[in-house]
Write an enzyme that holds these catalytic residues in place. Structure first.
Site, mmCIF file in Angstrom:
data_model
loop_
_atom_site.group_PDB
_atom_site.id
_atom_site.type_symbol
_atom_site.label_atom_id
_atom_site.label_comp_id
_atom_site.label_asym_id
_atom_site.label_seq_id
_atom_site.Cartn_x
_atom_site.Cartn_y
_atom_site.Cartn_z
ATOM 1 N N HIS A 1 1.664 8.635 10.778
ATOM 2 C CA HIS A 1 2.843 9.387 10.339
ATOM 3 C C HIS A 1 3.560 9.951 11.566
ATOM 4 O O HIS A 1 2.911 10.503 12.461
ATOM 5 C CB HIS A 1 2.406 10.515 9.393
ATOM 6 N N VAL B 1 -0.346 5.570 -2.240
ATOM 7 C CA VAL B 1 -1.489 4.750 -2.666
ATOM 8 C C VAL B 1 -2.084 5.378 -3.927
ATOM 9 O O VAL B 1 -2.283 6.594 -4.006
ATOM 10 C CB VAL B 1 -2.539 4.683 -1.525
ATOM 11 N N LYS C 1 1.408 0.696 -11.568
ATOM 12 C CA LYS C 1 0.808 0.732 -10.227
ATOM 13 C C LYS C 1 -0.624 0.181 -10.277
ATOM 14 O O LYS C 1 -1.051 -0.566 -9.402
ATOM 15 C CB LYS C 1 0.795 2.179 -9.718
ATOM 16 N N GLY D 1 7.688 -3.233 10.895
ATOM 17 C CA GLY D 1 6.394 -3.805 11.283
ATOM 18 C C GLY D 1 6.070 -3.710 12.766
ATOM 19 O O GLY D 1 5.240 -4.478 13.259
ATOM 20 N N SER D 2 6.663 -2.743 13.477
ATOM 21 C CA SER D 2 6.345 -2.674 14.912
ATOM 22 C C SER D 2 4.907 -2.197 15.137
ATOM 23 O O SER D 2 4.262 -2.606 16.102
ATOM 24 C CB SER D 2 7.341 -1.783 15.661
ATOM 25 N N ASN D 3 4.391 -1.363 14.236
ATOM 26 C CA ASN D 3 2.984 -0.951 14.382
ATOM 27 C C ASN D 3 2.039 -2.114 14.096
ATOM 28 O O ASN D 3 1.036 -2.282 14.789
ATOM 29 C CB ASN D 3 2.668 0.246 13.477
ATOM 30 N N ASN E 1 -3.655 5.931 7.829
ATOM 31 C CA ASN E 1 -2.185 5.925 7.869
ATOM 32 C C ASN E 1 -1.712 6.530 9.180
ATOM 33 O O ASN E 1 -2.404 7.329 9.794
ATOM 34 C CB ASN E 1 -1.637 6.761 6.697
ATOM 35 N N MET F 1 5.699 2.336 2.304
ATOM 36 C CA MET F 1 6.478 3.433 1.745
ATOM 37 C C MET F 1 6.110 3.820 0.307
ATOM 38 O O MET F 1 6.916 4.402 -0.399
ATOM 39 C CB MET F 1 7.980 3.105 1.836
ATOM 40 N N ARG F 2 4.898 3.468 -0.116
ATOM 41 C CA ARG F 2 4.449 3.840 -1.465
ATOM 42 C C ARG F 2 3.227 4.723 -1.373
ATOM 43 O O ARG F 2 2.408 4.540 -0.466
ATOM 44 C CB ARG F 2 4.022 2.600 -2.252
#
Ligand code: GRF
Length: 188
Positions: free
Chosen positions: A110, A94, A66, A13-15, A108, A91-92
Site C-alpha cells: 500500500h 478480498v 464474490k 503491474g509495475s510491482n 499486500n 483493487m478489490r
C-alpha cells in the site's frame, strides 16, 4: 524449492514486473504460477504475456457473487499448488472464500505509512493532508481495507506540490521493499 505464488493486479503491474525481474535475477526464490486480474484489458496482462506467465482474467459482474468468482480462483490456485497470494494493485477487497483458503498467506502493498491513508488514492490523500513524509507498507491481508498486520514499511519525503515526483519516489521504493519483504517471508 521456489515458493509458488500468484500475483493479483488490476492495473499497470509495475510491482508484478519488479517481482518477476527479481526472480529472474535470482534475488527471490519464487515462481509466479499465475497472474489474476479483474481487469482483462489492464497492462499487467501484457506484461504477464511478455514473461510467458499464465493469466486468469475475470469480470466480477459476470458472476453471481464474490464467493463464486473467488471459489473459481481458489480452485485454479490449488491446481497450481500456489502457496502465497501477492496483491499488487488489486483493487478489490478480498472476501471470505479466498481469506479462509489462504489464511495468513495473502500479502499486500500500500502506498502510504499505514494506518495513515488507507483505501483509494493514498498518495493524493497524503498530499491533500499536507504531510511531509509518507511511504510504503507491506502487510498481511485480513478482512479489512488495508488493516492487516504490518510486515515492513519505508518512508519517503513528499516533494511539495509535485505529485508526479512523489509518486515516482513511492513506486521506486515499492519495487525494492516488496521484493525484500517477500524474500524474508518465503525464507521463514
Ligand atoms: C501501487 O502503488 C500499490 O501500492 C497499490 O497499487 C499500486 C499498483 O501499482 N496497491 P502497479 O500496478 O504495481 O504499478
Amino acid at each position: 524449492m521456489a515458493t509458488k505464488i500468484a500475483v493479483f493486479a488490476s492495473g499497470r503491474g509495475s510491482n508484478f514486473q519488479a517481482i518477476q525481474e527479481a526472480i529472474e535475477r535470482g534475488e527471490l526464490d519464487a515462481k509466479v504460477e499465475l497472474v489474476v486480474t479483474d481487469k482483462p484489458s489492464s497492462y499487467v496482462v501484457t506484461r504477464a504475456d511478455n514473461f510467458g506467465i499464465p493469466v486468469h482474467a475475470f469480470t466480477a459482474k459476470s458472476y453471481e457473487s464474490k464467493e463464486a468468482y473467488e471459489a473459481e480462483i481458489v480452485s485454479l490456485l490449488r491446481d497450481k499448488q500456489v502457496e502465497w497470494i501477492v496483491l499488487a494493485g488489486y483493487m478489490r477487497l478480498v472476501g471470505k472464500t479466498l481469506l479462509s483458503a489462504f489464511s495468513n498467506r495473502i500479502v499486500n502493498i500500500h502506498p502510504s505509512l499505514l494506518p495513515s491513508f488507507p483505501g483509494k488514492d493514498a498518495i493524493g490523500q497524503a498530499m491533500d493532508h499536507g504531510v511531509k513524509v509518507t511511504g510504503v507498507t507491506v502487510h498481511l491481508v485480513d478482512e479489512g481495507m488495508d488493516t492487516g498486520p504490518i510486515l515492513s514499511q519505508a518512508a519517503i519525503e513528499v516533494v511539495d506540490g509535485n505529485r508526479e515526483e512523489t509518486e515516482n519516489r513511492i513506486h521506486a521504493m515499492e519495487h525494492v521493499l516488496y521484493t525484500k519483504t517477500l524474500k524474508q517471508l518465503f525464507e521463514k
